[in-house]
Design a protein around this motif. Structure first.
Motif, PDB file in Angstrom:
ATOM      1  N   ALA A  71      12.192  -3.907 -76.888  1.00 10.25           N
ATOM      2  CA  ALA A  71      11.697  -4.121 -75.525  1.00 10.25           C
ATOM      3  C   ALA A  71      12.536  -3.323 -74.527  1.00 10.25           C
ATOM      4  CB  ALA A  71      11.718  -5.606 -75.187  1.00 10.25           C
ATOM      5  N   ALA A  72      13.839  -3.328 -74.700  1.00  8.32           N
ATOM      6  CA  ALA A  72      14.712  -2.554 -73.808  1.00  8.32           C
ATOM      7  C   ALA A  72      14.430  -1.060 -73.941  1.00  8.32           C
ATOM      8  CB  ALA A  72      16.175  -2.859 -74.124  1.00  8.32           C
ATOM      9  N   MET A  73      14.256  -0.597 -75.166  1.00  9.88           N
ATOM     10  CA  MET A  73      13.921   0.816 -75.383  1.00  9.88           C
ATOM     11  C   MET A  73      12.597   1.166 -74.709  1.00  9.88           C
ATOM     12  SD  MET A  73      15.057   1.169 -79.393  1.00  9.88           S
ATOM     13  CE  MET A  73      14.077   2.623 -79.668  1.00  9.88           C
ATOM     14  N   ALA A  74      11.631   0.267 -74.809  1.00  2.00           N
ATOM     15  CA  ALA A  74      10.327   0.502 -74.186  1.00  2.00           C
ATOM     16  C   ALA A  74      10.464   0.601 -72.669  1.00  2.00           C
ATOM     17  CB  ALA A  74       9.350  -0.603 -74.573  1.00  2.00           C
ATOM     18  N   LEU A  75      11.245  -0.291 -72.086  1.00  3.08           N
ATOM     19  CA  LEU A  75      11.441  -0.248 -70.631  1.00  3.08           C
ATOM     20  C   LEU A  75      12.149   1.039 -70.201  1.00  3.08           C
ATOM     21  CD1 LEU A  75      12.288  -3.968 -69.870  1.00  3.08           C
ATOM     22  CD2 LEU A  75      10.230  -2.706 -69.195  1.00  3.08           C
ATOM     23  N   VAL A  76      13.120   1.485 -70.978  1.00  5.69           N
ATOM     24  CA  VAL A  76      13.805   2.750 -70.667  1.00  5.69           C
ATOM     25  C   VAL A  76      12.809   3.904 -70.775  1.00  5.69           C
ATOM     26  CG1 VAL A  76      15.551   4.389 -71.508  1.00  5.69           C
ATOM     27  CG2 VAL A  76      16.110   1.956 -71.290  1.00  5.69           C
ATOM     28  N   PRO A 136       6.773  -6.174 -78.150  1.00  5.60           N
ATOM     29  CA  PRO A 136       7.698  -6.258 -79.290  1.00  5.60           C
ATOM     30  C   PRO A 136       8.007  -7.692 -79.709  1.00  5.60           C
ATOM     31  CG  PRO A 136       8.503  -4.679 -77.667  1.00  5.60           C
ATOM     32  CD  PRO A 136       7.335  -5.379 -77.049  1.00  5.60           C
ATOM     33  N   PHE A 137       8.108  -8.599 -78.735  1.00 10.08           N
ATOM     34  CA  PHE A 137       8.409  -9.999 -79.072  1.00 10.08           C
ATOM     35  C   PHE A 137       7.248 -10.648 -79.810  1.00 10.08           C
ATOM     36  CE2 PHE A 137      11.124  -9.079 -75.421  1.00 10.08           C
ATOM     37  CZ  PHE A 137      12.352  -9.445 -75.951  1.00 10.08           C
ATOM     38  N   LEU A 138       6.038 -10.393 -79.349  1.00 12.24           N
ATOM     39  CA  LEU A 138       4.856 -10.969 -79.983  1.00 12.24           C
ATOM     40  C   LEU A 138       4.717 -10.470 -81.420  1.00 12.24           C
ATOM     41  CD1 LEU A 138       2.175 -12.577 -79.790  1.00 12.24           C
ATOM     42  CD2 LEU A 138       1.119 -10.397 -79.232  1.00 12.24           C
ATOM     43  N   LEU A 139       4.855  -9.177 -81.591  1.00  7.14           N
ATOM     44  CA  LEU A 139       4.647  -8.618 -82.929  1.00  7.14           C
ATOM     45  C   LEU A 139       5.824  -8.881 -83.860  1.00  7.14           C
ATOM     46  CD1 LEU A 139       2.733  -5.355 -82.046  1.00  7.14           C
ATOM     47  CD2 LEU A 139       1.832  -7.576 -82.745  1.00  7.14           C
ATOM     48  N   ALA A 140       7.008  -9.116 -83.311  1.00  8.56           N
ATOM     49  CA  ALA A 140       8.143  -9.511 -84.161  1.00  8.56           C
ATOM     50  C   ALA A 140       7.930 -10.923 -84.682  1.00  8.56           C
ATOM     51  CB  ALA A 140       9.448  -9.428 -83.377  1.00  8.56           C
ATOM     52  N   MET A 170      14.527  -3.406 -86.365  1.00  7.54           N
ATOM     53  CA  MET A 170      15.283  -3.565 -85.123  1.00  7.54           C
ATOM     54  C   MET A 170      14.848  -4.860 -84.436  1.00  7.54           C
ATOM     55  SD  MET A 170      15.298   0.258 -83.589  1.00  7.54           S
ATOM     56  CE  MET A 170      16.823   0.216 -82.700  1.00  7.54           C
ATOM     57  N   PRO A 171      15.769  -5.555 -83.785  1.00  5.32           N
ATOM     58  CA  PRO A 171      15.424  -6.777 -83.067  1.00  5.32           C
ATOM     59  C   PRO A 171      14.463  -6.485 -81.906  1.00  5.32           C
ATOM     60  CG  PRO A 171      17.807  -6.549 -83.285  1.00  5.32           C
ATOM     61  CD  PRO A 171      17.203  -5.272 -83.749  1.00  5.32           C
TER      62      PRO A 171
END
Length: 146
Positions: free
Chosen positions: A89-94, A110-114, A83-84
């Protein structure tokens, strides 16, 4: 919350900056143990938030620790599904909003590890150590300024 002004306000700002620097140094030390450069540890913004706005709910232990745990767990789970990072990140915030553990800096994980999937195992120790340092810093600063 009342913010001190004048000389006392300057002292508070200097104390907060000092705690931020000490927190960063502690996280750098732990990152060095696992050969992880500081810019790849997603807790730096957490330390900045804890040092500058310790009164915010986002700097309380439940939000800091659970927010990062949610983001990191979803990152691991969603990485397997390719998943992008923006969706993760959006899922985490939700998930943080649903669980009342909102900690926006955790959404960077998520951005760092992606971008650096090879860091997943090495980021665990500095990330969660950094969370503990941030919780300690914000707690101390809340007590000092209340």
């Amino acid at each position: 919350m009342h913010q001190p002004t004048g000389l006392m306000g300057i002292v508070v700002i200097v104390v907060r900056a000092t705690f931020f620097v000490l927190g960063i140094e502690a996280v750098i030390g732990v990152g060095g143990v696992v050969s992880l450069p500081i810019e790849r540890i997603p807790v730096i913004t957490t330390l900045a938030l804890a040092a500058t706005a310790p009164q915010l709910r986002a700097t309380y232990p439940r939000a800091v620790i659970c927010g990062h745990l949610i983001a990191f767990s979803l990152t691991l789970f969603c990485h397997a599904w390719l998943m992008p990072a923006v969706i993760v990140a959006a899922m985490a915030l939700v998930a943080m909003q649903i669980t009342a553990t909102v900690h926006p800096p955790a959404a960077l994980t998520p951005f760092l590890l992606a971008a650096h999937p090879d860091l997943v195992q090495r980021v665990v120790l500095p990330l969660f150590f950094g969370c503990l340092v941030a919780v300690a810093v914000s707690g101390l600063l809340r007590r000092m300024t209340s």
